[in-house]
Write a protein that holds these residues in place. Structure first.
Motif, PDB file in Angstrom:
ATOM      1  N   ALA A 111      16.515   6.629  -8.541  1.00 28.05           N
ATOM      2  CA  ALA A 111      15.692   6.073  -7.214  1.00 28.05           C
ATOM      3  C   ALA A 111      16.135   4.950  -7.218  1.00 28.05           C
ATOM      4  O   ALA A 111      16.769   4.293  -7.504  1.00 28.05           O
ATOM      5  N   PRO A 112      17.695   5.280  -6.340  1.00 29.03           N
ATOM      6  CA  PRO A 112      19.098   4.138  -5.931  1.00 29.03           C
ATOM      7  C   PRO A 112      18.740   3.023  -5.516  1.00 29.03           C
ATOM      8  O   PRO A 112      18.293   2.733  -4.695  1.00 29.03           O
ATOM      9  N   GLY A 113      18.480   1.525  -6.314  1.00 31.03           N
ATOM     10  CA  GLY A 113      18.428   0.861  -5.503  1.00 31.03           C
ATOM     11  C   GLY A 113      17.191   0.320  -6.380  1.00 31.03           C
ATOM     12  O   GLY A 113      16.438  -0.895  -5.374  1.00 31.03           O
ATOM     13  N   VAL A 114      16.038   1.163  -6.730  1.00 33.45           N
ATOM     14  CA  VAL A 114      14.826   1.377  -6.958  1.00 33.45           C
ATOM     15  C   VAL A 114      14.941   0.489  -8.312  1.00 33.45           C
ATOM     16  O   VAL A 114      15.749   0.850  -9.474  1.00 33.45           O
ATOM     17  N   THR A 128       0.933  -1.449   0.058  1.00 28.21           N
ATOM     18  CA  THR A 128      -0.357  -0.160  -0.262  1.00 28.21           C
ATOM     19  C   THR A 128       0.728   1.763   0.067  1.00 28.21           C
ATOM     20  O   THR A 128       0.058   2.173  -0.743  1.00 28.21           O
ATOM     21  N   ALA A 129       2.346   0.918  -0.055  1.00 30.38           N
ATOM     22  CA  ALA A 129       3.092   1.713   0.405  1.00 30.38           C
ATOM     23  C   ALA A 129       4.492   1.868   0.151  1.00 30.38           C
ATOM     24  O   ALA A 129       5.002   0.745   0.529  1.00 30.38           O
ATOM     25  N   ILE A 130       5.310   2.659  -0.560  1.00 34.73           N
ATOM     26  CA  ILE A 130       6.957   2.496  -0.406  1.00 34.73           C
ATOM     27  C   ILE A 130       7.327   3.585   0.058  1.00 34.73           C
ATOM     28  O   ILE A 130       6.772   5.321  -0.369  1.00 34.73           O
ATOM     29  N   ASP A 131       8.304   3.649   1.142  1.00 33.37           N
ATOM     30  CA  ASP A 131       9.040   4.829   2.023  1.00 33.37           C
ATOM     31  C   ASP A 131      10.425   4.717   0.733  1.00 33.37           C
ATOM     32  O   ASP A 131      11.036   3.610   1.991  1.00 33.37           O
ATOM     33  N   LEU A 132      10.685   6.028   0.485  1.00 34.04           N
ATOM     34  CA  LEU A 132      11.739   5.636  -0.043  1.00 34.04           C
ATOM     35  C   LEU A 132      12.988   5.998   0.615  1.00 34.04           C
ATOM     36  O   LEU A 132      14.125   5.269   0.553  1.00 34.04           O
ATOM     37  N   ASP A 133      12.743   6.991   1.647  1.00 35.82           N
ATOM     38  CA  ASP A 133      13.537   7.552   2.718  1.00 35.82           C
ATOM     39  C   ASP A 133      13.570   6.050   3.613  1.00 35.82           C
ATOM     40  O   ASP A 133      15.285   5.809   3.775  1.00 35.82           O
ATOM     41  N   ARG A 134      12.490   5.598   4.205  1.00 29.10           N
ATOM     42  CA  ARG A 134      12.798   4.657   5.466  1.00 29.10           C
ATOM     43  C   ARG A 134      13.373   3.421   4.353  1.00 29.10           C
ATOM     44  O   ARG A 134      13.864   2.394   4.870  1.00 29.10           O
ATOM     45  N   ARG A 135      13.113   3.156   3.669  1.00 31.41           N
ATOM     46  CA  ARG A 135      13.871   2.245   2.535  1.00 31.41           C
ATOM     47  C   ARG A 135      12.912   0.990   3.239  1.00 31.41           C
ATOM     48  O   ARG A 135      13.538   0.319   3.597  1.00 31.41           O
ATOM     49  N   GLU A 136      11.602   0.989   3.539  1.00 25.78           N
ATOM     50  CA  GLU A 136      10.232   0.126   3.782  1.00 25.78           C
ATOM     51  C   GLU A 136       9.052   0.193   2.845  1.00 25.78           C
ATOM     52  O   GLU A 136       8.594   1.131   2.253  1.00 25.78           O
ATOM     53  N   VAL A 137       8.653  -0.417   2.384  1.00 25.59           N
ATOM     54  CA  VAL A 137       7.736  -0.707   2.479  1.00 25.59           C
ATOM     55  C   VAL A 137       6.303  -1.340   3.239  1.00 25.59           C
ATOM     56  O   VAL A 137       6.568  -2.313   4.496  1.00 25.59           O
TER      57      VAL A 137
END
Lengths: 457, 457
Positions: free
Chosen positions: B281-284, B85-94
């Motif tokens: 978006a590094p790593g994405v 339901t959400a991707i948090d790129l800063d925290r690197r978590e979904v």
């Protein structure tokens, strides 16, 4: 006054050249005369096995255009049953014998197209005094064979000597006619145009349809009874036969060219340049089964007698004679055939060719299916690839499989033609839908496997 | 400690990426977790029409690998019925919701693969309160449709809305089940992925098999009786229906990506570079029906949702994530399908695409046959080519014909991929034998005709 173009040989190459020249130059500018020693023009020799099998019913279905059509519609004069016996390059004329009337014709030319084709290899054990032994090169050959098969006493046991395309196609044809068939091949496998591992798949399929495949057998003679064939003698004993079909390949008809001083290449065919001109002989062109071609992968001259090349080469010669510009850039050895339901396709170099040409390479065999695995009619397909090491450039490909296997070689042939590497090929955008391919097409699966093989070396 | 790779979407692209990454990095180095909101992994959505038709009998035949196989054999954890339901790129978590259990899961990642796929276009006239209207995107969709078709009162009249691949394949499937079928298409032809002249051939063949093809018809609503569909309302009146199948195409699922700030391209798909990395978006990484691809002929970004691209893109992402090097160099729009016995193939640009991209070009339509004319089963084949003017470069090709027509597009696709001109193509060494082609292959005949058309301009 019109120039005169003389064509020696009225089949695919010669008549393509004539037609293309005519498209560009009308009768007031160019007279065109073709000499053909047989009865027919522009027929499909490749269709003869299917005529013998009964799949094609009438001889005339194999004739694309007859002499009357050439004369009336194209203004091209065809003299059938006329055999050219000499070419005089200095006087710029040919000498032809009327095989029926018996007279001789002398005809001058400005332009000459040498398109004499090829003739079946005659082994040293053939005998004129034994009836029931047939080649299958001309329509007359086919008619004679069919007549023999339908005459009493009806032949029941057939031996096909030679396991090339003509051999396997004739074996199939004779099985379809209800004969018991033995294919006798000197090499260790039939279909030597593919590597032994792929040829073994062909042999298995032939045996499964009831064809006896006898490999590693050398024919040394024939046995007869009352003048009729009774057996083929081999180094492993006699093989009984009521009819024998020869499929030992063909050799380019170059005697006339040699006598006239035209250059013959190392493969045995007449040499030409890319425009199908014969080097050193201004105004002389050659095309079809009598010439040699550049193999684009090995870079070597090869003799590949095949209607598709004959038509292309004839067309190129005709366009150039007509004042246009066209080239024949060579061949890559693509071929397809079927043996009963099994389909075979090949292009490029076999392992032995690649070794001979000095390549280092990897080979892979990839098992896949012609359709999505869950789609009805999905059947096994084997794709073999040869890729140069370390470049990854595709060198050759072979396919053996069932429905819709053979013509898949075309995608590989175009990739090979363009010098693609197997790594580049993994990205190819090929057609996908469940009735036609798995989501990874067999070609792509093979390319991926070749990439892995290259990385593993 | 192992890094963690999270995959959003457990179908072709996502699971290919996971598998390829695993091949190169073991469990101690890389933990792989895939979230899939549906019940299944790695199934063939393209196979659904054949399941509905009954040609494929069991749903499970369409499933290539189930979650257990991924876990046990590959060490890839798949959490089905979990919707991210959400991707948090800063925290690197979904953040993911358990659709069955109801809980929420939060999972950190080092590497993220965005492979959310695409969803069917929902027209504004669909209604939740009318039973009997189906999409055919997921296995659940297929199961629901089959259940409806097999329940009382048995539907007899079907309307398929939309004449793309899914539409024509579903029309065929429903005819095979014995329903009376009307295909309703807003454009002037079904199969808009080919030009109108070729689409008309498809329409004719569909009508010949009893499918009603209604073009130029705009659907405006649905009629129901007792909550069941009774008709599709169009600007030309109602079309009675006991079942409606929607085939209006799909749109990439990008909501999640947009919310996370990932870049969306002009075609509507997620942008990637050639290695399937998401820029900025590094790593994405992203792959499959949710991304846009480079069209190699037009040079423009396009959205082409197709299993074959999804698999390739996923593989490329996975190789790169695994530390290897691979690129996805784009698409050329190759596609094949069958409508009853008629086969359709296409690659490259249509006329409208070529105009839009600013090309000048000629088009030719060449009539030929799939086999030698004299060989049984020889049937008409139409090949259309678009060639750039004056360069002669192939821009696009379309084939409509019968047995063994569709996959011939592959040879043209490889020629197009390599930037060949139609003049170069006339020399291609393609497979020839009477059961497979005339001596001039249909592809070569079309190329010759295009050369003539270029010369005539």
């Amino acid at each position: 006054m019109a120039e005169r173009m003389i064509v020696i040989g009225g089949d695919a190459a010669g008549m393509s050249a004539a037609s293309q020249a005519r498209r560009r130059r009308d009768r007031s500018d160019l007279e065109i005369v073709a000499f053909e020693r047989g009865h027919f023009t522009s027929y499909s020799a490749c269709g003869i096995p299917y005529w013998v099998s009964g799949v094609v019913q009438e001889r005339d279905e194999l004739i694309a255009r007859d002499p009357k059509t050439f004369r009336d519609e194209f203004g091209i004069e065809v003299r059938t049953r006329h055999e050219v016996t000499a070419i005089d390059l200095d006087r710029r004329e040919v000498l032809a014998r009327d095989l029926d009337g018996g007279g001789e014709v002398r005809a001058g030319f400005d332009t000459l197209v040498y398109a004499t084709g090829a003739s079946p290899v005659q082994p040293d054990w053939t005998r004129d005094d034994v009836a029931g032994v047939f080649g299958v090169q001309t329509l007359d050959d086919g008619a004679a064979l069919i007549h023999w098969l339908e005459s009493e006493p009806r032949p029941r046991r057939a031996v096909v000597v030679g396991g090339g395309y003509v051999g396997v196609e004739m074996a199939e044809a004779l099985v379809q006619r209800g004969l018991s068939v033995q294919l006798v091949e000197q090499a260790d496998q039939p279909m030597a145009t593919v590597d032994p591992d792929m040829g073994e798949l062909v042999a298995e399929a032939m045996r499964a349809t009831g064809i006896g495949v006898r490999t590693g057998l050398t024919v040394t003679g024939l046995e007869e009874r009352d003048g009729r064939i009774s057996a083929v003698v081999t180094d492993e004993g006699p093989v009984p036969a009521d009819v024998v079909v020869l499929g030992l390949g063909v050799r380019p008809n170059t005697a006339l060219a040699e006598a006239a001083g035209l250059p013959i290449g190392p493969s045995g065919g007449v040499r030409t340049d890319r425009r199908m001109r014969v080097p050193g002989a201004p105004g002389v062109w050659a095309a079809g089964d009598c010439v040699e071609s550049l193999h684009r992968v090995s870079g070597m001259p090869v003799h590949v007698p095949l209607g598709t090349h004959a038509n292309k080469q004839g067309r190129v010669a005709g366009i150039n004679i007509g004042g246009g510009y066209a080239t024949f850039p060579g061949v890559i050895g693509t071929a397809v055939t079927k043996v009963c339901e099994l389909e075979v396709g090949r292009t490029g170099l076999r392992e032995r060719d690649a070794l001979e040409a000095g390549f280092e390479f990897v080979t892979v065999l990839a098992q896949s299916t012609n359709r999505a695995g869950y789609y009805p009619g999905s059947r096994p397909m084997t794709v073999k690839l040869l890729a140069e090491r370390p470049s990854g450039r595709l060198l050759g490909a072979q396919i053996v499989g069932w429905s819709e296997a053979a013509k898949r070689i075309d995608a590989l042939a175009v990739a090979l033609w363009n010098g693609m590497t197997v790594d580049e090929m993994t990205a190819l955008d090929l057609g996908y839908a469940p009735p036609y391919a798995p989501v990874w097409d067999p070609v792509l699966i093979a390319a991926r496997k070749a990439v892995d093989a290259l990385a593993a070396v």
